[in-house]
Design a protein around this motif. Structure first.
Motif, mmCIF file in Angstrom:
data_model
loop_
_atom_site.group_PDB
_atom_site.id
_atom_site.type_symbol
_atom_site.label_atom_id
_atom_site.label_comp_id
_atom_site.label_asym_id
_atom_site.label_seq_id
_atom_site.Cartn_x
_atom_site.Cartn_y
_atom_site.Cartn_z
ATOM 1 N N ARG A 229 88.783 43.842 0.957
ATOM 2 C CA ARG A 229 87.451 44.688 0.807
ATOM 3 C C ARG A 229 86.562 44.358 -0.293
ATOM 4 O O ARG A 229 85.420 44.211 -0.182
ATOM 5 C CB ARG A 229 87.682 45.841 1.092
ATOM 6 N N LEU A 230 87.113 44.368 -1.359
ATOM 7 C CA LEU A 230 86.251 44.068 -2.758
ATOM 8 C C LEU A 230 85.865 42.910 -2.747
ATOM 9 O O LEU A 230 84.787 42.589 -3.373
ATOM 10 C CB LEU A 230 87.491 44.414 -3.725
ATOM 11 N N ASN A 231 86.458 41.624 -1.911
ATOM 12 C CA ASN A 231 85.889 40.386 -2.245
ATOM 13 C C ASN A 231 85.480 39.933 -0.969
ATOM 14 O O ASN A 231 85.070 38.722 -0.885
ATOM 15 C CB ASN A 231 87.019 39.532 -2.594
ATOM 16 N N ALA B 243 81.957 49.985 -11.428
ATOM 17 C CA ALA B 243 82.938 50.185 -10.513
ATOM 18 C C ALA B 243 83.552 48.726 -9.841
ATOM 19 O O ALA B 243 84.644 48.291 -9.683
ATOM 20 C CB ALA B 243 82.894 51.133 -9.464
ATOM 21 N N LEU B 244 82.438 47.928 -9.308
ATOM 22 C CA LEU B 244 82.660 46.720 -8.632
ATOM 23 C C LEU B 244 83.058 45.578 -9.592
ATOM 24 O O LEU B 244 84.383 45.045 -9.083
ATOM 25 C CB LEU B 244 81.207 46.186 -8.176
ATOM 26 N N ALA B 245 82.740 45.360 -10.809
ATOM 27 C CA ALA B 245 83.260 44.710 -11.692
ATOM 28 C C ALA B 245 84.761 45.013 -11.912
ATOM 29 O O ALA B 245 85.713 44.265 -12.022
ATOM 30 C CB ALA B 245 82.481 44.338 -13.095
ATOM 31 N N PHE B 246 84.968 46.252 -12.319
ATOM 32 C CA PHE B 246 86.365 46.701 -12.458
ATOM 33 C C PHE B 246 87.460 46.723 -11.584
ATOM 34 O O PHE B 246 88.408 46.295 -11.643
ATOM 35 C CB PHE B 246 86.133 48.315 -13.065
ATOM 36 N N ALA B 247 86.986 47.066 -10.285
ATOM 37 C CA ALA B 247 87.898 46.955 -8.980
ATOM 38 C C ALA B 247 88.246 45.655 -8.902
ATOM 39 O O ALA B 247 89.227 45.137 -8.473
ATOM 40 C CB ALA B 247 87.370 47.779 -7.997
ATOM 41 N N THR C 280 81.428 48.298 -2.382
ATOM 42 C CA THR C 280 80.912 49.032 -3.380
ATOM 43 C C THR C 280 81.885 50.591 -2.875
ATOM 44 O O THR C 280 82.228 51.032 -3.769
ATOM 45 C CB THR C 280 79.254 49.269 -3.122
ATOM 46 N N ARG C 281 81.844 50.705 -1.922
ATOM 47 C CA ARG C 281 82.445 52.137 -1.348
ATOM 48 C C ARG C 281 84.006 52.007 -1.766
ATOM 49 O O ARG C 281 84.543 52.906 -2.510
ATOM 50 C CB ARG C 281 82.498 52.288 0.208
ATOM 51 N N CYS C 282 84.500 50.710 -1.468
ATOM 52 C CA CYS C 282 86.073 50.382 -1.979
ATOM 53 C C CYS C 282 86.311 50.593 -3.322
ATOM 54 O O CYS C 282 87.258 51.066 -3.937
ATOM 55 C CB CYS C 282 86.603 49.178 -1.490
ATOM 56 N N ALA C 283 85.301 49.980 -4.194
ATOM 57 C CA ALA C 283 85.378 49.848 -5.601
ATOM 58 C C ALA C 283 85.182 51.243 -6.311
ATOM 59 O O ALA C 283 85.878 51.642 -7.279
ATOM 60 C CB ALA C 283 84.195 49.084 -5.991
#
Length: 334
Positions: free
Chosen positions: A197-199, A239-243, A207-210
């Motif tokens: 989901r993140l990718n 959050a997006l980059a981190f996750a 974004t929600r998942c991040a």
């Protein structure tokens, strides 16, 4: 803080050193598309220390400068690939093929050469401890000392504890938020469910998942609980980059040859001065790993903080890190 900076260890309790600004900053080119942000602060003629942030993907923060006596240390920080002020940022560019532990190790060594440093103290917590050890094992002759916190070796047992079953039993209320974006029939493999989901192409879902991924970590960092979580974990771009970066590294086992690669090679560092600071109630990187490292590497000083979790701002962890940096300065400073 009101502590005066000096070259001698201070009596406990230790607080952070005062805020300081960099005297130098810039971006370093790599062999590919990445440009690595770095900065220097403190004393240009001081004992060099490189600060390796957590995550991976967490980025540096100004308070990381404050663990070091600015009169005695030349403090070097960098944002690892894809995060912080380095470019491209993983919140926008989801290609992570050239973002591995060994790319980061090469970046650290490239920065050392660029800055004309012969040897430096390597300081890192959580993922930063992993990267510190990986760098030290590859470039032992360039490391004057190691200061490590919240030991993490990216082993399957550690990932299962935090992302599948273990920490969930201590924080069931927060765990409920973490699993919410994932359908029930995919929850048997939370890591890979998140990676997909993140990718994926759906940025809103990513974004929600991040935010759920980052919130789970942010809310479990401190022994004080969720109220102490840093606000950055609720920032969508962070959050997006981190996750994305974390889940990529974790899916690939930290890019180590074996699950236990660091411990299998740790005797290489037997003559390197080292300090380990570990919270007994660390939920994110539980004490088992730090204890195994201590058993395999008894030469390193081991500070078990009885009333602390994972966060470097938990008081006992903070005091232990500042004390270790002060001791290293006395031992190695000129």
């Amino acid at each position: 803080m009101t502590d005066s900076a000096n070259s001698k260890p201070r009596s406990a309790p230790r607080g952070l050193y005062p805020d300081i600004e960099p005297f130098d900053s810039g971006h370093m080119a790599t062999e590919g598309k990445h440009r690595i942000y770095y900065e220097q602060s403190g004393n240009p003629a001081g004992l060099p220390v490189v600060v390796l942030h957590g995550g991976p993907g967490g980025g540096t923060s100004p308070n990381l400068r404050c663990y070091f006596n600015p009169d005695g240390y030349r403090i070097i920080m960098l944002d690892q690939r894809g995060c912080g002020k380095s470019t491209p940022h993983a919140s926008q560019d989801i290609s992570l093929d050239d973002n591995t532990t060994w790319h980061l190790v090469a970046d650290i060594e490239r920065l050392r050469e660029k800055l004309g440093i012969d040897k430096w103290v390597v300081f890192g917590g959580s993922w930063g401890s992993t990267l510190s050890l990986a760098y030290a094992l590859k470039h032992t002759d360039r490391v004057s000392a190691l200061i490590l916190r919240g030991i993490f070796l990216v082993r399957k047992s550690e990932l299962d504890w935090f992302y599948q079953a273990g920490a969930s039993h201590l924080f069931p209320d927060i765990w409920q938020k973490f699993i919410a974006p994932i359908p029930a029939d995919e929850r048997g493999d939370m890591l890979n469910a998140y990676v997909r989901r993140l990718n994926g192409a759906d940025r809103a879902l990513a974004t929600r998942c991040a935010l759920a991924w980052s919130g789970w970590e942010g809310d479990t960092l401190s022994i004080e609980g969720p109220s102490e979580a840093a606000s950055k974990f609720s920032d969508p771009e962070f959050a997006l980059a981190f996750a994305r970066i974390e889940s990529w590294y974790f899916k690939n086992g930290g890019f180590f040859e074996t699950d236990n690669w660091v411990l299998e090679n740790i005797r290489t560092l037997k003559d390197v001065p080292a300090w380990i600071v570990q919270g007994r109630y660390d939920v994110v990187t539980p004490m088992t790993t730090a204890w195994e490292l201590h058993q395999a590497w008894p030469e390193a000083k081991f500070n078990l903080v009885k009333k602390a979790g994972h966060s470097s701002s938990d008081q006992g962890i903070l005091e232990g890190l500042v004390a270790a940096a002060d001791e290293a300065l006395v031992a190695l400073g000129t």
